[in-house]
Enzyme design. Structure first.
Site, PDB file in Angstrom:
ATOM      1  N   ASP A  32       0.882  -1.169   0.000  1.00 45.96           N
ATOM      2  CA  ASP A  32       0.000   0.000   0.000  1.00 45.96           C
ATOM      3  C   ASP A  32       0.917   1.216   0.000  1.00 45.96           C
ATOM      4  O   ASP A  32       1.571   1.508   1.002  1.00 45.96           O
ATOM      5  CB  ASP A  32      -0.910  -0.021   1.240  1.00 45.96           C
ATOM      6  CG  ASP A  32      -1.806   1.206   1.283  1.00 45.96           C
ATOM      7  OD1 ASP A  32      -1.711   2.067   0.381  1.00 45.96           O
ATOM      8  OD2 ASP A  32      -2.605   1.313   2.236  1.00 45.96           O
ATOM      9  N   TYR A  57      -4.631   6.492  -7.882  1.00 50.02           N
ATOM     10  CA  TYR A  57      -6.093   6.598  -7.788  1.00 50.02           C
ATOM     11  C   TYR A  57      -6.503   7.324  -9.063  1.00 50.02           C
ATOM     12  O   TYR A  57      -6.269   8.528  -9.200  1.00 50.02           O
ATOM     13  CB  TYR A  57      -6.479   7.367  -6.519  1.00 50.02           C
ATOM     14  CG  TYR A  57      -7.966   7.565  -6.358  1.00 50.02           C
ATOM     15  CD1 TYR A  57      -8.879   6.551  -6.652  1.00 50.02           C
ATOM     16  CD2 TYR A  57      -8.484   8.764  -5.887  1.00 50.02           C
ATOM     17  CE1 TYR A  57     -10.243   6.725  -6.501  1.00 50.02           C
ATOM     18  CE2 TYR A  57      -9.846   8.954  -5.717  1.00 50.02           C
ATOM     19  CZ  TYR A  57     -10.719   7.930  -6.041  1.00 50.02           C
ATOM     20  OH  TYR A  57     -12.076   8.125  -5.894  1.00 50.02           O
ATOM     21  N   THR A  58      -7.063   6.581 -10.034  1.00 50.09           N
ATOM     22  CA  THR A  58      -7.209   7.101 -11.398  1.00 50.09           C
ATOM     23  C   THR A  58      -8.635   7.524 -11.760  1.00 50.09           C
ATOM     24  O   THR A  58      -8.892   7.884 -12.900  1.00 50.09           O
ATOM     25  CB  THR A  58      -6.734   6.043 -12.421  1.00 50.09           C
ATOM     26  OG1 THR A  58      -7.434   4.817 -12.168  1.00 50.09           O
ATOM     27  CG2 THR A  58      -5.241   5.813 -12.330  1.00 50.09           C
ATOM     28  N   TYR A 121      -7.595  15.538  -9.321  1.00 49.70           N
ATOM     29  CA  TYR A 121      -6.721  14.495  -9.877  1.00 49.70           C
ATOM     30  C   TYR A 121      -5.429  15.114 -10.400  1.00 49.70           C
ATOM     31  O   TYR A 121      -4.329  14.649 -10.080  1.00 49.70           O
ATOM     32  CB  TYR A 121      -7.460  13.754 -10.997  1.00 49.70           C
ATOM     33  CG  TYR A 121      -6.605  12.780 -11.780  1.00 49.70           C
ATOM     34  CD1 TYR A 121      -6.231  11.553 -11.242  1.00 49.70           C
ATOM     35  CD2 TYR A 121      -6.168  13.089 -13.070  1.00 49.70           C
ATOM     36  CE1 TYR A 121      -5.444  10.665 -11.959  1.00 49.70           C
ATOM     37  CE2 TYR A 121      -5.384  12.195 -13.797  1.00 49.70           C
ATOM     38  CZ  TYR A 121      -5.028  10.992 -13.238  1.00 49.70           C
ATOM     39  OH  TYR A 121      -4.245  10.109 -13.954  1.00 49.70           O
TER      40      TYR A 121
HETATM   41  N1  LIG Z   1      -5.620   5.824 -17.954  1.00 50.74           N
HETATM   42  C1  LIG Z   1      -5.235   6.968 -18.540  1.00 50.74           C
HETATM   43  O1  LIG Z   1      -5.840   7.434 -19.528  1.00 50.74           O
HETATM   44  C2  LIG Z   1      -4.035   7.708 -18.008  1.00 50.74           C
HETATM   45  C3  LIG Z   1      -3.669   8.908 -18.629  1.00 50.74           C
HETATM   46  C4  LIG Z   1      -2.539   9.594 -18.152  1.00 50.74           C
HETATM   47  C5  LIG Z   1      -1.809   9.078 -17.091  1.00 50.74           C
HETATM   48  N2  LIG Z   1      -2.222   7.916 -16.497  1.00 50.74           N
HETATM   49  C6  LIG Z   1      -1.424   7.397 -15.375  1.00 50.74           C
HETATM   50  O2  LIG Z   1      -0.926   6.124 -15.751  1.00 50.74           O
HETATM   51  C7  LIG Z   1      -0.772   5.296 -14.585  1.00 50.74           C
HETATM   52  C8  LIG Z   1      -1.455   3.968 -14.828  1.00 50.74           C
HETATM   53  O3  LIG Z   1      -2.837   4.206 -15.092  1.00 50.74           O
HETATM   54  P1  LIG Z   1      -3.862   3.004 -15.309  1.00 50.74           P
HETATM   55  O4  LIG Z   1      -4.965   3.531 -16.151  1.00 50.74           O
HETATM   56  O5  LIG Z   1      -3.133   1.772 -15.711  1.00 50.74           O
HETATM   57  O6  LIG Z   1      -4.418   2.846 -13.819  1.00 50.74           O
HETATM   58  P2  LIG Z   1      -5.319   1.659 -13.171  1.00 50.74           P
HETATM   59  O7  LIG Z   1      -5.735   0.692 -14.207  1.00 50.74           O
HETATM   60  O8  LIG Z   1      -6.358   2.362 -12.365  1.00 50.74           O
HETATM   61  O9  LIG Z   1      -4.275   0.923 -12.204  1.00 50.74           O
HETATM   62  C9  LIG Z   1      -3.813   1.469 -11.015  1.00 50.74           C
HETATM   63  C10 LIG Z   1      -3.466   0.348 -10.074  1.00 50.74           C
HETATM   64  O10 LIG Z   1      -2.972   0.918  -8.854  1.00 50.74           O
HETATM   65  C11 LIG Z   1      -3.563   0.207  -7.763  1.00 50.74           C
HETATM   66  N3  LIG Z   1      -3.578   1.013  -6.552  1.00 50.74           N
HETATM   67  C12 LIG Z   1      -4.469   1.957  -6.177  1.00 50.74           C
HETATM   68  N4  LIG Z   1      -4.165   2.455  -4.969  1.00 50.74           N
HETATM   69  C13 LIG Z   1      -3.038   1.822  -4.555  1.00 50.74           C
HETATM   70  C14 LIG Z   1      -2.244   1.885  -3.384  1.00 50.74           C
HETATM   71  N5  LIG Z   1      -2.537   2.699  -2.364  1.00 50.74           N
HETATM   72  N6  LIG Z   1      -1.148   1.084  -3.284  1.00 50.74           N
HETATM   73  C15 LIG Z   1      -0.847   0.223  -4.293  1.00 50.74           C
HETATM   74  N7  LIG Z   1      -1.563   0.111  -5.420  1.00 50.74           N
HETATM   75  C16 LIG Z   1      -2.655   0.893  -5.557  1.00 50.74           C
HETATM   76  C17 LIG Z   1      -4.951  -0.086  -8.269  1.00 50.74           C
HETATM   77  O11 LIG Z   1      -5.597  -1.077  -7.488  1.00 50.74           O
HETATM   78  P3  LIG Z   1      -7.229  -1.029  -7.381  1.00 50.74           P
HETATM   79  O12 LIG Z   1      -7.728  -1.152  -8.784  1.00 50.74           O
HETATM   80  O13 LIG Z   1      -7.541  -2.187  -6.504  1.00 50.74           O
HETATM   81  O14 LIG Z   1      -7.556   0.313  -6.789  1.00 50.74           O
HETATM   82  C18 LIG Z   1      -4.672  -0.533  -9.698  1.00 50.74           C
HETATM   83  O15 LIG Z   1      -4.316  -1.895  -9.777  1.00 50.74           O
HETATM   84  C19 LIG Z   1      -1.331   6.140 -13.434  1.00 50.74           C
HETATM   85  O16 LIG Z   1      -0.275   6.799 -12.795  1.00 50.74           O
HETATM   86  C20 LIG Z   1      -2.215   7.168 -14.107  1.00 50.74           C
HETATM   87  O17 LIG Z   1      -2.333   8.339 -13.334  1.00 50.74           O
HETATM   88  C21 LIG Z   1      -3.302   7.225 -16.931  1.00 50.74           C
END
Ligand SMILES: NC(=O)c1ccc[n+]([C@@H]2O[C@H](COP(=O)([O-])OP(=O)(O)OC[C@H]3O[C@@H](n4cnc5c(N)ncnc54)[C@H](OP(=O)(O)O)[C@@H]3O)[C@@H](O)[C@H]2O)c1
Length: 278
Positions: A32, A57-58, A121
């Site tokens: 965590d 936290y996305t 965010y």
């Molecule tokens: N998706 C987009 O369009 C986008 C665009 C720009 C940047 N980003 C960045 O890219 C990165 C990856 O995004 P993604 O879309 O792959 O995100 P995601 O699918 O939401 O994955 C995030 C992961 O982090 C876990 N997590 C949440 N809180 C946590 C904690 N306290 N400790 C450990 N793990 C934790 C989540 O678990 P749970 O699911 O159980 O909460 C999930 O497995 C992020 O930094 C995001 O800000 C994303």
């Protein structure tokens, strides 16, 4: 060994695949990031040489009502990873977002352009960027409009909605670069191999509106559905989004020679893989 934190997320799962070999993954069940003790325990045990933080936290709209949680995960969590990775002599790679910009520039954003997040965010991710620098050997990789095989995303949402409706209204006044998670993984891998430090933008080349992206998805997937334009204000989302947040990737190309493929080509490759996988 490279440690992917957030390994069960959309990007995390593709990172594990594309870095195959010398990689391990952990997610919320193992670590965590909001707890310094938890980060200490995992990093001191595994002793990676690189930590990639894909955990966050996305839920962009959810962050508006859960500000404290957003700051804990996206801000303080990164500080914990930065402090402990520094202690063990590891590089920290922090994934960040175009939402740290306000979208008013009118031309592609450079890495050192002024920041001005419009949402909680965006604020929380900016705090994460600043906290990443607690480790001098850090890399911040800003990206946007991600889609991939292992998570909720715009491409999957559009293809699902097209099965339920004949006509879809899609926002046409937000401009960005749709980016396949696998393309971003390639950029992250390259930046690590070159031992780059500091902030980089990494997105698929070219840009479009969400509306144009939706039309491209349906055209490439051979799905017939009418796509009509709508304004961001009509959507009434809790979090404000930048209207024009295209990221200039010239620094990535200059420092590594890498230019990610065009967004439409990446979409074609993604859809091809998706069909094979189903
Ligand atoms: N998706 C987009 O369009 C986008 C665009 C720009 C940047 N980003 C960045 O890219 C990165 C990856 O995004 P993604 O879309 O792959 O995100 P995601 O699918 O939401 O994955 C995030 C992961 O982090 C876990 N997590 C949440 N809180 C946590 C904690 N306290 N400790 C450990 N793990 C934790 C989540 O678990 P749970 O699911 O159980 O909460 C999930 O497995 C992020 O930094 C995001 O800000 C994303």
């Amino acid at each position: 060994m490279i440690l992917v934190v957030g390994a069960k997320g959309m990007l995390g799962q593709d990172l594990l695949q594309s870095l195959a070999g010398e990689v391990r993954g952990v997610d919320i069940d193992d670590i965590d990031i909001t707890s310094l003790e938890s980060v200490q325990r995992v990093l001191l045990t595994l002793k990676p040489r690189v930590v990639i933080n894909a955990a966050a936290y996305t839920d962009v709209d959810g962050c508006e009502s859960k500000q404290e949680l957003a700051m804990q995960v996206n801000g303080e969590g990164v500080a914990h990873l930065a402090m402990i990775s520094k202690d063990i002599g590891a590089k920290l790679v922090q994934v960040s977002t175009d939402y740290i910009f306000d979208g008013c520039k009118g031309s592609p954003y450079l890495e050192d352009d002024p920041i001005n997040p419009l949402s909680v965010y965006g604020e929380s991710k900016l705090s994460g960027e600043m906290n990443a620098s607690l480790n001098p050997d850090h890399l911040v990789v800003r990206t946007q409009w991600l889609y991939g095989l292992h998570g909720k995303n715009f491409v999957e949402t559009m293809l699902r909605l097209a099965k339920e409706k004949d006509e879809l209204a899609v926002v046409d006044d937000q401009i960005g670069s749709p980016t396949w998670t696998m393309a971003l993984c390639h950029a992250i891998k390259t930046l690590i191999e070159r031992d780059c430090r500091g902030t980089y933008h990494a997105v698929n080349s070219g840009s479009c509106s969400w509306n144009a992206f939706a039309q491209a998805i349906f055209a490439e997937a051979g799905v017939k559905v009418k796509v009509t334009p709508m304004a961001t204000t009509d959507l009434g989302r809790p979090a404000a989004r930048p209207l024009y947040s295209v990221l200039d990737c010239g620094k990535l190309k200059h420092d590594t020679g890498l230019q990610l493929e065009g967004w439409r080509e990446a979409l074609q490759n993604y859809l091809r893989l998706r069909v094979q996988g189903l």
